[in-house]
Motif scaffolding. Structure first.
Motif, PDB file in Angstrom:
ATOM      1  N   MET A  25       1.024  -1.107   0.015  1.00 22.35           N
ATOM      2  CA  MET A  25       0.082  -0.007  -0.052  1.00 22.35           C
ATOM      3  C   MET A  25       0.781   1.313   0.050  1.00 22.35           C
ATOM      4  SD  MET A  25      -3.147  -0.449   2.622  1.00 22.35           S
ATOM      5  CE  MET A  25      -3.285  -2.132   3.284  1.00 22.35           C
ATOM      6  N   HIS A  75      -4.313   4.281  -0.818  1.00 17.34           N
ATOM      7  CA  HIS A  75      -4.787   3.291  -1.485  1.00 17.34           C
ATOM      8  C   HIS A  75      -5.324   3.541  -2.549  1.00 17.34           C
ATOM      9  CE1 HIS A  75      -5.796  -1.100  -2.849  1.00 17.34           C
ATOM     10  NE2 HIS A  75      -4.774  -1.492  -1.878  1.00 17.34           N
ATOM     11  N   ALA A  76      -4.726   2.997  -3.861  1.00 19.69           N
ATOM     12  CA  ALA A  76      -5.286   3.797  -5.119  1.00 19.69           C
ATOM     13  C   ALA A  76      -6.624   2.968  -5.517  1.00 19.69           C
ATOM     14  CB  ALA A  76      -4.307   3.097  -6.298  1.00 19.69           C
ATOM     15  N   HIS A  77      -6.947   1.705  -4.983  1.00 19.08           N
ATOM     16  CA  HIS A  77      -8.074   1.136  -5.221  1.00 19.08           C
ATOM     17  C   HIS A  77      -9.240   1.540  -4.472  1.00 19.08           C
ATOM     18  CE1 HIS A  77      -5.570  -1.685  -7.651  1.00 19.08           C
ATOM     19  NE2 HIS A  77      -6.537  -1.373  -8.535  1.00 19.08           N
ATOM     20  N   TRP A  78      -9.041   1.306  -3.068  1.00 18.59           N
ATOM     21  CA  TRP A  78     -10.132   1.485  -2.027  1.00 18.59           C
ATOM     22  C   TRP A  78     -10.191   2.755  -1.338  1.00 18.59           C
ATOM     23  CZ3 TRP A  78     -12.491  -2.428  -3.544  1.00 18.59           C
ATOM     24  CH2 TRP A  78     -12.018  -3.306  -4.255  1.00 18.59           C
ATOM     25  N   GLY A  79      -9.218   3.875  -1.708  1.00 22.08           N
ATOM     26  CA  GLY A  79      -9.485   5.094  -1.166  1.00 22.08           C
ATOM     27  C   GLY A  79      -8.488   5.282   0.006  1.00 22.08           C
ATOM     28  N   PRO A  80      -8.344   6.676   0.245  1.00 21.50           N
ATOM     29  CA  PRO A  80      -7.493   6.746   1.473  1.00 21.50           C
ATOM     30  C   PRO A  80      -7.801   6.372   2.733  1.00 21.50           C
ATOM     31  CG  PRO A  80      -8.253   8.766   0.632  1.00 21.50           C
ATOM     32  CD  PRO A  80      -8.799   7.736  -0.279  1.00 21.50           C
ATOM     33  N   LYS A  81      -7.159   5.870   3.716  1.00 21.22           N
ATOM     34  CA  LYS A  81      -7.871   5.233   4.897  1.00 21.22           C
ATOM     35  C   LYS A  81      -6.670   5.758   6.188  1.00 21.22           C
ATOM     36  CE  LYS A  81     -11.274   3.053   3.449  1.00 21.22           C
ATOM     37  NZ  LYS A  81     -11.344   3.691   2.140  1.00 21.22           N
ATOM     38  N   ASN A  93      -7.351  -0.231  10.959  1.00 25.78           N
ATOM     39  CA  ASN A  93      -7.551   0.549   9.897  1.00 25.78           C
ATOM     40  C   ASN A  93      -8.937   1.277  10.195  1.00 25.78           C
ATOM     41  OD1 ASN A  93      -5.441  -0.335   8.770  1.00 25.78           O
ATOM     42  ND2 ASN A  93      -6.601  -1.616   7.090  1.00 25.78           N
ATOM     43  N   THR A  97     -11.919   4.295   8.893  1.00 27.79           N
ATOM     44  CA  THR A  97     -12.809   4.846   7.524  1.00 27.79           C
ATOM     45  C   THR A  97     -13.486   6.018   7.985  1.00 27.79           C
ATOM     46  OG1 THR A  97     -14.254   3.265   8.216  1.00 27.79           O
ATOM     47  CG2 THR A  97     -12.794   2.383   6.836  1.00 27.79           C
ATOM     48  N   ALA A 117     -14.613  15.163  -1.958  1.00 28.14           N
ATOM     49  CA  ALA A 117     -14.351  13.715  -1.459  1.00 28.14           C
ATOM     50  C   ALA A 117     -12.961  13.704  -1.154  1.00 28.14           C
ATOM     51  CB  ALA A 117     -14.776  12.687  -2.527  1.00 28.14           C
ATOM     52  N   LEU A 118     -12.514  12.597  -0.255  1.00 30.46           N
ATOM     53  CA  LEU A 118     -10.987  12.670   0.335  1.00 30.46           C
ATOM     54  C   LEU A 118     -10.281  12.024  -0.879  1.00 30.46           C
ATOM     55  CD1 LEU A 118      -9.220  12.955   2.650  1.00 30.46           C
ATOM     56  CD2 LEU A 118      -9.808  10.792   3.537  1.00 30.46           C
ATOM     57  N   TYR A 151      -3.905  12.257  -9.072  1.00 32.69           N
ATOM     58  CA  TYR A 151      -5.264  11.624  -8.818  1.00 32.69           C
ATOM     59  C   TYR A 151      -6.400  11.834  -9.641  1.00 32.69           C
ATOM     60  CZ  TYR A 151      -2.493  11.000  -4.229  1.00 32.69           C
ATOM     61  OH  TYR A 151      -1.749  10.568  -3.205  1.00 32.69           O
ATOM     62  N   TYR A 206     -14.885   1.433   1.125  1.00 29.66           N
ATOM     63  CA  TYR A 206     -13.782   1.209   0.375  1.00 29.66           C
ATOM     64  C   TYR A 206     -14.380   1.048  -1.116  1.00 29.66           C
ATOM     65  CZ  TYR A 206     -10.961  -0.390   4.307  1.00 29.66           C
ATOM     66  OH  TYR A 206     -10.025  -0.281   5.290  1.00 29.66           O
ATOM     67  N   GLU A 261     -17.170   9.432  -0.166  1.00 32.77           N
ATOM     68  CA  GLU A 261     -18.367   9.933   0.888  1.00 32.77           C
ATOM     69  C   GLU A 261     -19.358  10.893   0.294  1.00 32.77           C
ATOM     70  OE1 GLU A 261     -14.944  10.853   0.704  1.00 32.77           O
ATOM     71  OE2 GLU A 261     -14.431  12.418   2.090  1.00 32.77           O
ATOM     72  N   ARG A 269     -15.652   4.487  -6.576  1.00 31.67           N
ATOM     73  CA  ARG A 269     -14.387   5.005  -6.609  1.00 31.67           C
ATOM     74  C   ARG A 269     -13.683   4.725  -7.946  1.00 31.67           C
ATOM     75  NH1 ARG A 269     -12.277   6.683  -2.026  1.00 31.67           N
ATOM     76  NH2 ARG A 269     -13.234   6.214  -0.004  1.00 31.67           N
ATOM     77  N   HIS A 295     -11.152   3.888  -9.140  1.00 33.17           N
ATOM     78  CA  HIS A 295     -10.455   2.368  -9.528  1.00 33.17           C
ATOM     79  C   HIS A 295     -11.226   1.185  -8.903  1.00 33.17           C
ATOM     80  CE1 HIS A 295      -7.408   4.862 -11.285  1.00 33.17           C
ATOM     81  NE2 HIS A 295      -6.965   5.292 -10.179  1.00 33.17           N
TER      82      HIS A 295
END
Lengths: 394, 90
Positions: free
Chosen positions: A33, A53-59, A72, A74, A109-110, A182, B44, B48, B53, B55
């Motif tokens: 990651m 994380h490129a796929h699942w978004g920033p965490k 983790n 969210t 959005a983040l 991004y 994921y 929000e 997302r 990707h």
């Protein structure tokens, strides 16, 4: 003196421990990651990591047991109705008919947590996060819940209260090139300095806008860009539009601030009431991304100059660190232990840190160097790390 | 009831996640139900504002969903839904 270093890398979190005089990496955490920032909360020892994380978004991820296990999170998210004025990146084939483009808005959005900072010793559990697009979030419960600083979000320098309706002032926060990866062109908050004497005073660095300060815990904010100059706008002394790459404060002398900016190195002796440019072309101190302030002496700081802004790599193939001990009047350069041929390293804005006599930096080429004599000589800790995004002493 | 399958990559974050039947008249309702069963999972898949997302892909049968903004694509009880990561990275 710290015997531990946290590295946020393109492929995970690395913890380096100093054992028998050598720095040894533990097995990688968050493997695979991209980690934009990693740091230790000095108040309770919690380790904090911003995952990108490129796929699942920033965490966010935190460890309360020194890195053995991670949780983790969210919860950091923009509230409903948080909008910003959209920036427009012109395309080469675009024709303008002379009319002004109508202001358009976008729901936030983040995209990235870019930096984390910890509140004062009088604020246990208070943590700040700077984000793309242009948000300052604060948690007062150790990271379980987060709130956007709405006063800063609604500042007149970015169009006023867009929750309530259309912009009531001109947006002066520009996009940062760091957001383009991004797929967006938005401003970002990459620097948060909390005054150790007074936790209600904070300075925040924004690309591309400048420095903005609160003295009342975020209820009001004022630009702090007097004395700043730039070399890419028609008005070099514009109030906004500056591109601080990193802004930091000497903890023992919190009115002394340092700023590595796109347009040079700047310092302030009066709490950012006025900045002074201290670039020195004779020693190539001008462009770069990170800057580290000494934790005891406000007049001492380190930079890792880069050839910029057109090339963004080591100058003439040789990597060096520059240090000032007189508030930027003069700089000494140090090359011992650093590669002096075919070095293409560049050091990102969060990838240089100093603690007492130790200084450490990591590069986009995956090289990490530590000095134990205040930057005068360097030892390589490793050459094959992933690209380094952040370096922080624990 | 729609039947949902996932990329195994999501099980890294939600180890108890398993394919199976999940109620929902739209993809959005299905994701909301998944988030009730696995708190945080929706974040994921969507941001929000509720957008898918960039990707991440959701397929209903062989077709990617059309409404990436709100996930309003209707589901019928016999639909098979796949939640996958898109081809990207480096």
């Amino acid at each position: 003196m710290s015997d531990q270093i946290l590295l946020g890398t393109r492929k995970g979190t690395l913890i380096l421990d100093r054992k028998q005089g050598r720095w040894a990496p533990r097995p990688i955490q968050h493997s695979g990651m991209s980690i934009s920032y990693a740091a230790r909360d000095p108040r309770d020892g919690t380790l904090w990591v911003a995952m990108d994380h490129a796929h699942w978004g920033p965490k966010l991820s935190r460890s309360k047991d020194g890195g053995a296990t991670w949780e983790n999170l969210t919860q950091l998210a923009y509230p409903k109705g948080a909008r910003f004025v959209e920036q427009h990146l012109p395309t080469p084939d675009e024709q303008s008919d002379g009319t002004e483009r109508p202001t358009s808005y976008k729901d936030a959005a983040l995209l990235k947590v870019w930096v984390l900072a910890f509140g004062g010793s009088d604020q246990p559990g208070t943590i700040h996060a700077g984000t793309l697009p242009g948000g300052l979030f604060t948690s007062k419960d150790g990271g379980d819940t987060w709130e956007l600083d709405v006063t800063l979000w609604n500042h007149e320098s970015r169009g006023g209260d867009l929750f309530a309706g259309p912009a009531t002032s001109r947006n002066q926060w520009g996009g940062t090139p760091a957001a383009v990866a991004y797929g967006e062109f938005v401003p970002g908050i990459h620097s948060i300095a909390v005054d150790p004497r007074n936790s209600a005073r904070m300075l925040v660095g924004v690309s591309c806008a400048g420095v903005i300060e609160t003295r009342d815990g975020g209820r009001t904010w004022e630009g702090r860009n007097r004395g700043m100059t730039n070399d890419y706008l028609p008005n070099p002394e514009a109030e906004w539009g500056h591109d601080p790459h990193f802004v930091t404060m000497c903890p023992a002398d919190p009115d002394r601030l340092w700023q590595q900016n796109h347009s040079g190195v700047f310092t302030s002796e009066d709490g950012a009431q006025r900045w002074k440019k201290v670039s020195r072309s004779d020693v190539a101190v001008h462009f770069g991304f990170p800057i580290a302030a000494d934790d005891r002496d406000g007049r001492t700081a380190w930079v890792v100059p880069a050839k910029g802004d057109s090339e963004r790599m080591s100058i003439d193939g040789g990597l060096f660190v520059a240090r000032t001990q007189d508030g930027g009047e003069t700089w000494q350069t140090f090359r011992e232990g650093l590669p002096q041929g075919h070095s293409y390293d560049v050091v990102y804005r969060h990838a240089l840190d100093a603690r007492a006599d130790r200084v450490c930096f990591g590069s986009t080429t995956g090289n990490v160097y530590v000095s134990e004599d205040r930057g005068e000589s360097w030892r390589c800790v490793g050459n094959n790390f992933p690209p380094i995004h952040s370096v922080r002493f624990a | 009831m729609p039947f949902v399958r996932f990329t195994p990559h999501l099980q890294r974050f939600f180890p108890t996640l398993a394919e199976g039947e999940v109620p929902g008249a739209t993809v959005r309702e299905l994701v909301e139900e998944l988030d009730r069963r696995h708190p945080g999972l929706a974040s994921y898949v969507v941001d929000e504002t509720g957008r898918l997302r960039r990707h991440v892909n959701v397929f209903v049968g062989d077709e990617p969903i059309r409404d990436r903004q709100r996930l309003g694509d209707a589901l019928s009880p016999e639909d098979r839904v796949f939640i996958l990561q898109a081809l990207s990275g480096g």
